[in-house]
Design a protein around this motif. Structure first.
Motif, PDB file in Angstrom:
ATOM      1  N   TYR A   1       0.833  -1.209   0.000  1.00  0.00           N
ATOM      2  CA  TYR A   1       0.000   0.000   0.000  1.00  0.00           C
ATOM      3  C   TYR A   1       0.868   1.259   0.000  1.00  0.00           C
ATOM      4  O   TYR A   1       0.597   2.222  -0.728  1.00  0.00           O
ATOM      5  CB  TYR A   1      -0.928  -0.014   1.209  1.00  0.00           C
ATOM      6  N   VAL A   2       1.920   1.250   0.808  1.00  0.00           N
ATOM      7  CA  VAL A   2       2.823   2.403   0.870  1.00  0.00           C
ATOM      8  C   VAL A   2       3.500   2.617  -0.489  1.00  0.00           C
ATOM      9  O   VAL A   2       3.627   3.759  -0.966  1.00  0.00           O
ATOM     10  CB  VAL A   2       3.873   2.211   1.979  1.00  0.00           C
ATOM     11  N   LEU A   3       3.927   1.527  -1.137  1.00  0.00           N
ATOM     12  CA  LEU A   3       4.566   1.642  -2.455  1.00  0.00           C
ATOM     13  C   LEU A   3       3.597   2.191  -3.495  1.00  0.00           C
ATOM     14  O   LEU A   3       3.972   2.992  -4.357  1.00  0.00           O
ATOM     15  CB  LEU A   3       5.097   0.278  -2.902  1.00  0.00           C
ATOM     16  N   ARG A   4       2.344   1.770  -3.406  1.00  0.00           N
ATOM     17  CA  ARG A   4       1.348   2.258  -4.365  1.00  0.00           C
ATOM     18  C   ARG A   4       1.029   3.733  -4.129  1.00  0.00           C
ATOM     19  O   ARG A   4       0.769   4.481  -5.079  1.00  0.00           O
ATOM     20  CB  ARG A   4       0.081   1.409  -4.304  1.00  0.00           C
ATOM     21  N   LEU A   5       1.043   4.158  -2.862  1.00  0.00           N
ATOM     22  CA  LEU A   5       0.871   5.589  -2.584  1.00  0.00           C
ATOM     23  C   LEU A   5       2.041   6.390  -3.146  1.00  0.00           C
ATOM     24  O   LEU A   5       1.859   7.456  -3.747  1.00  0.00           O
ATOM     25  CB  LEU A   5       0.764   5.821  -1.075  1.00  0.00           C
ATOM     26  N   PHE A   6       3.252   5.861  -2.959  1.00  0.00           N
ATOM     27  CA  PHE A   6       4.451   6.553  -3.422  1.00  0.00           C
ATOM     28  C   PHE A   6       4.486   6.661  -4.947  1.00  0.00           C
ATOM     29  O   PHE A   6       4.941   7.666  -5.502  1.00  0.00           O
ATOM     30  CB  PHE A   6       5.693   5.819  -2.909  1.00  0.00           C
ATOM     31  N   THR A   7       4.005   5.616  -5.636  1.00  0.00           N
ATOM     32  CA  THR A   7       4.060   5.592  -7.105  1.00  0.00           C
ATOM     33  C   THR A   7       2.762   6.070  -7.750  1.00  0.00           C
ATOM     34  O   THR A   7       2.602   5.946  -8.969  1.00  0.00           O
ATOM     35  CB  THR A   7       4.366   4.166  -7.604  1.00  0.00           C
ATOM     36  N   ALA A   8       1.850   6.616  -6.966  1.00  0.00           N
ATOM     37  CA  ALA A   8       0.577   7.089  -7.513  1.00  0.00           C
ATOM     38  C   ALA A   8       0.744   8.132  -8.622  1.00  0.00           C
ATOM     39  O   ALA A   8      -0.039   8.140  -9.579  1.00  0.00           O
ATOM     40  CB  ALA A   8      -0.301   7.636  -6.394  1.00  0.00           C
TER      41      ALA A   8
END
Length: 401
Positions: free
Chosen positions: A79-86
């Protein structure tokens, strides 16, 4: 942050986006991440179900809890990675708004509730029972499987295409439930005042009757109530059939559409080509009968500004004309693969010269599109982020020697 550091950060973010994105398998780590994601999902759900059995909890409880802890932590990191790569997922949005848009999306909410309820009891011990209930929602993460298998996307497409009809049928069912509850209150209130206390008391009865469940915990006792119950039960059969029929028809339409597209693609034997002429092109200011096209190719239209010209032999081709040509597909040649690859910041080809790219000997790059322009793929040409690479290759068939 300096410009070089900003570029480096964007490249790292783009590589991470490729890793967490489904279907991007240009590098082994991206393919590995997809596999790990699927395994973690199924292990998490397996532990959640298995620990409900007394035997499994007694003998393997610690192992199942450890699996749950590890896989849930993986979901949190994901989830954190997806927020960062949004920002890579929503390139048109600002870097501040893109994570918010992802977090508010359906997939973002599913990703959040797949791990957040697990950690909430550490901060709010009194709400442990409620958070355990919310942890059941992690099963919604199975919706992500749709991203890995195109056939499962048919379900989403059917519901999306038929959403208006489905909403209309649900609205009709709600109206019938309210009407049935009010009618049953009118005829049964005097006989069963403790059951049908007001017009909303019969909602549970009307829902179970209309949806053909019929639990029997609430039922009419008067003759008028029983007759009304029979009528509503018949209506319920029809009401349940409406959304079922809509979804079934949607599946048939979708598969017929996919089949028609596939058959059209197989039966189509004409290829069309569009070419925009520049000042340096040899066709400029020549008549069509002077161009010297192969015998199986012909010019079918010229677009000049806002006008479309049906060409004849004496028609003169001019600069900036959009020339539309067609040719018959040759069936006796070996099949050809045409691939289109978009280079982003994190792609392994970004900044690499064409001569240094390792591709199959049966394939070669025949065109680079950069900023709307077509470039000749010379060996010294280095690829950049935003380039579209067109690759031509042959199907290599295994032959028995």
């Amino acid at each position: 942050m300096s410009k070089s550091e900003n570029i480096k950060s964007r490249r790292i973010r783009a590589k991470l986006f490729n890793m967490v994105s489904v279907g991007v398998v240009d590098e082994p780590i991206n393919r590995l991440y997809d596999v790990i994601s699927i395994i973690a999902l199924f292990l998490n759900l397996f532990s959640a179900f298995a620990i409900t059995f007394n035997y499994m909890e007694r003998n393997y409880g610690s192992l199942l809890l450890a699996i749950e802890a590890v896989t849930t932590f993986f979901f949190a990191i994901d989830y954190v990675l997806r927020l960062f790569t949004a920002p890579e997922l929503y390139p048109k949005e600002s870097e501040r708004y893109a994570p918010v848009k992802y977090a508010a999306s359906f997939t973002g909410v599913i990703d959040l509730i797949s791990f957040l309820p697990y950690y909430m009891p550490f901060f709010f011990p009194r709400g442990t029972a409620v958070f355990k209930l919310f942890r059941v929602a992690r099963i919604l993460r199975l919706f992500r499987i749709n991203s890995y298998y195109d056939q499962l996307n048919v379900i989403t497409e059917v519901i999306s295409r038929k959403k208006q009809q489905l909403m209309a049928s649900v609205f009709i069912i709600l109206i019938l439930m309210m009407s049935a509850s009010l009618c049953m209150y009118s005829v049964e209130h005097e006989t069963q005042p403790e059951v049908f206390q007001n017009a909303f008391s019969g909602i549970w009865w009307s829902a179970s009757t209309l949806l053909t469940i019929g639990y029997g915990d609430i039922y009419p006792r008067t003759v008028a109530g029983k007759i009304l119950g029979i009528v509503i039960a018949f209506l319920g059969v029809g009401m349940v059939a409406i959304p079922t029929g809509i979804i079934s028809a949607g599946f048939v339409e979708q598969y017929q559409r996919l089949k028609a597209i596939g058959e059209y693609t197989e039966e189509e034997n004409i290829h069309f080509i569009r070419v925009r002429l520049g000042a340096a092109d040899k066709w400029c200011d020549k008549k069509i009968n002077e161009i010297g096209l192969p015998k199986d190719m012909m010019v079918v239209a010229l677009q000049r500004g806002n006008d479309t010209i049906i060409p004849r032999g004496e028609t003169v081709v001019k600069k900036n004309d959009l020339v539309v040509m067609c040719a018959e597909k040759t069936k006796d040649l070996q099949p050809i693969d045409l691939k289109e690859i978009v280079i982003n910041e994190g792609h392994s080809w970004n900044g690499t010269a064409i001569r240094d790219i390792d591709i199959s000997r049966q394939s070669f790059i025949f065109m680079i599109r950069r900023n709307g322009k077509a470039l000749i793929p010379k060996g010294s040409l280095s690829l950049k982020a935003g380039d579209t690479v067109l690759i031509y290759g042959k199907h290599v068939q295994n032959e028995n020697v």
